[in-house]
Design a protein around this motif. Structure first.
Motif, PDB file in Angstrom:
ATOM      1  N   MET A   1       0.826  -1.190   0.000  1.00 53.54           N
ATOM      2  CA  MET A   1       0.000   0.000   0.000  1.00 53.54           C
ATOM      3  C   MET A   1       0.869   1.251   0.000  1.00 53.54           C
ATOM      4  N   LEU A   2       1.996   1.183   0.689  1.00 52.26           N
ATOM      5  CA  LEU A   2       2.927   2.316   0.651  1.00 52.26           C
ATOM      6  C   LEU A   2       3.427   2.518  -0.776  1.00 52.26           C
ATOM      7  N   ARG A   3       3.796   1.426  -1.432  1.00 51.17           N
ATOM      8  CA  ARG A   3       4.255   1.534  -2.825  1.00 51.17           C
ATOM      9  C   ARG A   3       3.152   2.117  -3.710  1.00 51.17           C
ATOM     10  N   GLN A   4       1.930   1.640  -3.556  1.00 52.47           N
ATOM     11  CA  GLN A   4       0.809   2.171  -4.342  1.00 52.47           C
ATOM     12  C   GLN A   4       0.653   3.674  -4.137  1.00 52.47           C
ATOM     13  N   SER A   5       0.761   4.102  -2.894  1.00 51.40           N
ATOM     14  CA  SER A   5       0.622   5.527  -2.589  1.00 51.40           C
ATOM     15  C   SER A   5       1.692   6.345  -3.302  1.00 51.40           C
ATOM     16  N   ILE A   6       2.911   5.856  -3.270  1.00 49.53           N
ATOM     17  CA  ILE A   6       4.005   6.550  -3.941  1.00 49.53           C
ATOM     18  C   ILE A   6       3.765   6.578  -5.451  1.00 49.53           C
ATOM     19  N   GLU A   7       3.390   5.444  -6.008  1.00 46.47           N
ATOM     20  CA  GLU A   7       3.168   5.359  -7.457  1.00 46.47           C
ATOM     21  C   GLU A   7       2.038   6.264  -7.923  1.00 46.47           C
ATOM     22  N   GLN A   8       0.993   6.399  -7.123  1.00 44.17           N
ATOM     23  CA  GLN A   8      -0.190   7.171  -7.520  1.00 44.17           C
ATOM     24  C   GLN A   8      -0.029   8.677  -7.330  1.00 44.17           C
ATOM     25  N   CYS A   9       1.008   9.096  -6.646  1.00 41.03           N
ATOM     26  CA  CYS A   9       1.187  10.513  -6.338  1.00 41.03           C
ATOM     27  C   CYS A   9       1.610  11.300  -7.583  1.00 41.03           C
ATOM     28  N   SER A  10       0.953  12.420  -7.809  1.00 35.52           N
ATOM     29  CA  SER A  10       1.337  13.299  -8.919  1.00 35.52           C
ATOM     30  C   SER A  10       2.646  14.016  -8.580  1.00 35.52           C
ATOM     31  N   GLU A  11       3.325  14.496  -9.587  1.00 34.52           N
ATOM     32  CA  GLU A  11       4.573  15.230  -9.364  1.00 34.52           C
ATOM     33  C   GLU A  11       4.329  16.484  -8.528  1.00 34.52           C
ATOM     34  N   ASP A  12       3.221  17.185  -8.789  1.00 40.06           N
ATOM     35  CA  ASP A  12       2.915  18.396  -8.023  1.00 40.06           C
ATOM     36  C   ASP A  12       2.725  18.086  -6.542  1.00 40.06           C
ATOM     37  N   LEU A  13       1.939  17.057  -6.250  1.00 41.05           N
ATOM     38  CA  LEU A  13       1.700  16.688  -4.851  1.00 41.05           C
ATOM     39  C   LEU A  13       2.978  16.154  -4.210  1.00 41.05           C
ATOM     40  N   ASP A 137      -4.464   9.235   2.545  1.00 39.85           N
ATOM     41  CA  ASP A 137      -5.431  10.296   2.812  1.00 39.85           C
ATOM     42  C   ASP A 137      -5.137  11.532   1.959  1.00 39.85           C
ATOM     43  N   ARG A 138      -3.877  11.872   1.808  1.00 39.73           N
ATOM     44  CA  ARG A 138      -3.511  13.023   0.953  1.00 39.73           C
ATOM     45  C   ARG A 138      -3.942  12.789  -0.484  1.00 39.73           C
ATOM     46  N   LEU A 139      -3.739  11.566  -0.972  1.00 43.18           N
ATOM     47  CA  LEU A 139      -4.138  11.252  -2.343  1.00 43.18           C
ATOM     48  C   LEU A 139      -5.644  11.376  -2.521  1.00 43.18           C
ATOM     49  N   ARG A 140      -6.398  10.848  -1.565  1.00 42.63           N
ATOM     50  CA  ARG A 140      -7.859  10.918  -1.661  1.00 42.63           C
ATOM     51  C   ARG A 140      -8.339  12.362  -1.571  1.00 42.63           C
ATOM     52  N   ALA A 141      -7.768  13.138  -0.651  1.00 43.09           N
ATOM     53  CA  ALA A 141      -8.210  14.520  -0.455  1.00 43.09           C
ATOM     54  C   ALA A 141      -7.833  15.426  -1.627  1.00 43.09           C
ATOM     55  N   SER A 142      -6.661  15.196  -2.204  1.00 41.85           N
ATOM     56  CA  SER A 142      -6.207  16.117  -3.252  1.00 41.85           C
ATOM     57  C   SER A 142      -6.625  15.707  -4.655  1.00 41.85           C
ATOM     58  N   ALA A 143      -6.791  14.405  -4.890  1.00 42.97           N
ATOM     59  CA  ALA A 143      -7.050  13.958  -6.252  1.00 42.97           C
ATOM     60  C   ALA A 143      -8.156  12.907  -6.364  1.00 42.97           C
ATOM     61  N   GLY A 144      -8.787  12.585  -5.244  1.00 40.83           N
ATOM     62  CA  GLY A 144      -9.840  11.568  -5.275  1.00 40.83           C
ATOM     63  C   GLY A 144      -9.331  10.175  -5.598  1.00 40.83           C
ATOM     64  N   ILE A 145      -8.050   9.931  -5.323  1.00 42.83           N
ATOM     65  CA  ILE A 145      -7.439   8.634  -5.613  1.00 42.83           C
ATOM     66  C   ILE A 145      -7.512   7.756  -4.373  1.00 42.83           C
ATOM     67  N   GLY A 146      -8.069   6.564  -4.526  1.00 43.77           N
ATOM     68  CA  GLY A 146      -8.129   5.614  -3.422  1.00 43.77           C
ATOM     69  C   GLY A 146      -7.012   4.583  -3.565  1.00 43.77           C
ATOM     70  N   ILE A 147      -6.518   4.118  -2.449  1.00 42.83           N
ATOM     71  CA  ILE A 147      -5.486   3.084  -2.421  1.00 42.83           C
ATOM     72  C   ILE A 147      -6.153   1.778  -2.018  1.00 42.83           C
ATOM     73  N   ARG A 148      -5.911   0.740  -2.798  1.00 39.40           N
ATOM     74  CA  ARG A 148      -6.523  -0.561  -2.515  1.00 39.40           C
ATOM     75  C   ARG A 148      -5.895  -1.189  -1.293  1.00 39.40           C
ATOM     76  N   TRP A 149      -6.727  -1.767  -0.450  1.00 40.27           N
ATOM     77  CA  TRP A 149      -6.262  -2.491   0.724  1.00 40.27           C
ATOM     78  C   TRP A 149      -5.528  -3.733   0.259  1.00 40.27           C
ATOM     79  N   VAL A 150      -4.364  -3.978   0.802  1.00 41.45           N
ATOM     80  CA  VAL A 150      -3.593  -5.160   0.459  1.00 41.45           C
ATOM     81  C   VAL A 150      -3.680  -6.123   1.623  1.00 41.45           C
ATOM     82  N   GLY A 151      -4.213  -7.305   1.385  1.00 42.53           N
ATOM     83  CA  GLY A 151      -4.302  -8.335   2.400  1.00 42.53           C
ATOM     84  C   GLY A 151      -3.142  -9.294   2.266  1.00 42.53           C
ATOM     85  N   ALA A 152      -3.361 -10.497   2.698  1.00 41.92           N
ATOM     86  CA  ALA A 152      -2.318 -11.530   2.632  1.00 41.92           C
ATOM     87  C   ALA A 152      -1.986 -11.828   1.177  1.00 41.92           C
ATOM     88  N   ARG A 153      -0.725 -12.162   0.942  1.00 44.75           N
ATOM     89  CA  ARG A 153      -0.301 -12.463  -0.437  1.00 44.75           C
ATOM     90  C   ARG A 153      -0.796 -13.823  -0.866  1.00 44.75           C
TER      91      ARG A 153
END
Length: 153
Positions: A1-13, A137-153
């Motif tokens: 989920m941390l990786r997803q958050s980083i990947e989804q972040c815009s350059e501006d944010l 939370d920053r992604l959702r608030a600034s760009a409406g981007i949700g991060i998928r919950w990652v469960g067990a592999r």
């Protein structure tokens, strides 16, 4: 989920200083401490090859400034590619590092954490979760981007 958050972040944010700590700072801080605490003790820590030493707060989050220090407060911004590369290094370390830890030890290996090793690893996981939630939370608030919950592999 941390990786997803980083990947989804815009350059501006990524570089925005609103709120106080930029996205890159929180992401780098989370990965830096993940790396540090995957080791058995502080004395054995070897920084990532692209780590910027020579600053007052090498984890990327500005703490109190030392007025007697000529060092910059924090590192220069890390790019998304840099932090993702560091994340990859840490991700590959997890299984062998955890297998090598003495989880029965009553010493965390870090003087600022006077707790048993197993409890310290739980703290490490909670630290990752805390900052991942901040970034999601920053992604959702600034760009409406949700991060998928990652469960067990």
């Amino acid at each position: 989920m941390l990786r997803q958050s980083i990947e989804q972040c815009s350059e501006d944010l990524w570089y925005s200083d609103e709120p106080t700590n930029a996205f890159w700072q929180v992401a780098y801080h989370a990965v830096f401490f993940t790396h540090l605490y995957l080791g058995p003790r502080s004395a054995t820590f070897r920084p990532w090859e692209r780590h910027q030493g020579g600053v007052q707060h090498p984890d990327g989050i500005a703490g109190r400034s030392d007025p007697t220090s000529a060092l910059p407060l924090i590192p220069s911004p890390y790019s998304k590619a840099d932090v993702l590369a560091y994340w990859e290094v840490c991700d590959k370390m997890v299984d062998p590092a955890v297998d090598a830890l003495d989880l029965q030890s009553q010493d965390s290996g870090f003087s600022w954490y006077p707790i048993p090793k197993l409890e310290h690893q739980i703290v490490n996981i909670r630290h990752i979760q805390h900052h991942t939630a901040q970034l999601a939370d920053r992604l959702r608030a600034s760009a409406g981007i949700g991060i998928r919950w990652v469960g067990a592999r």
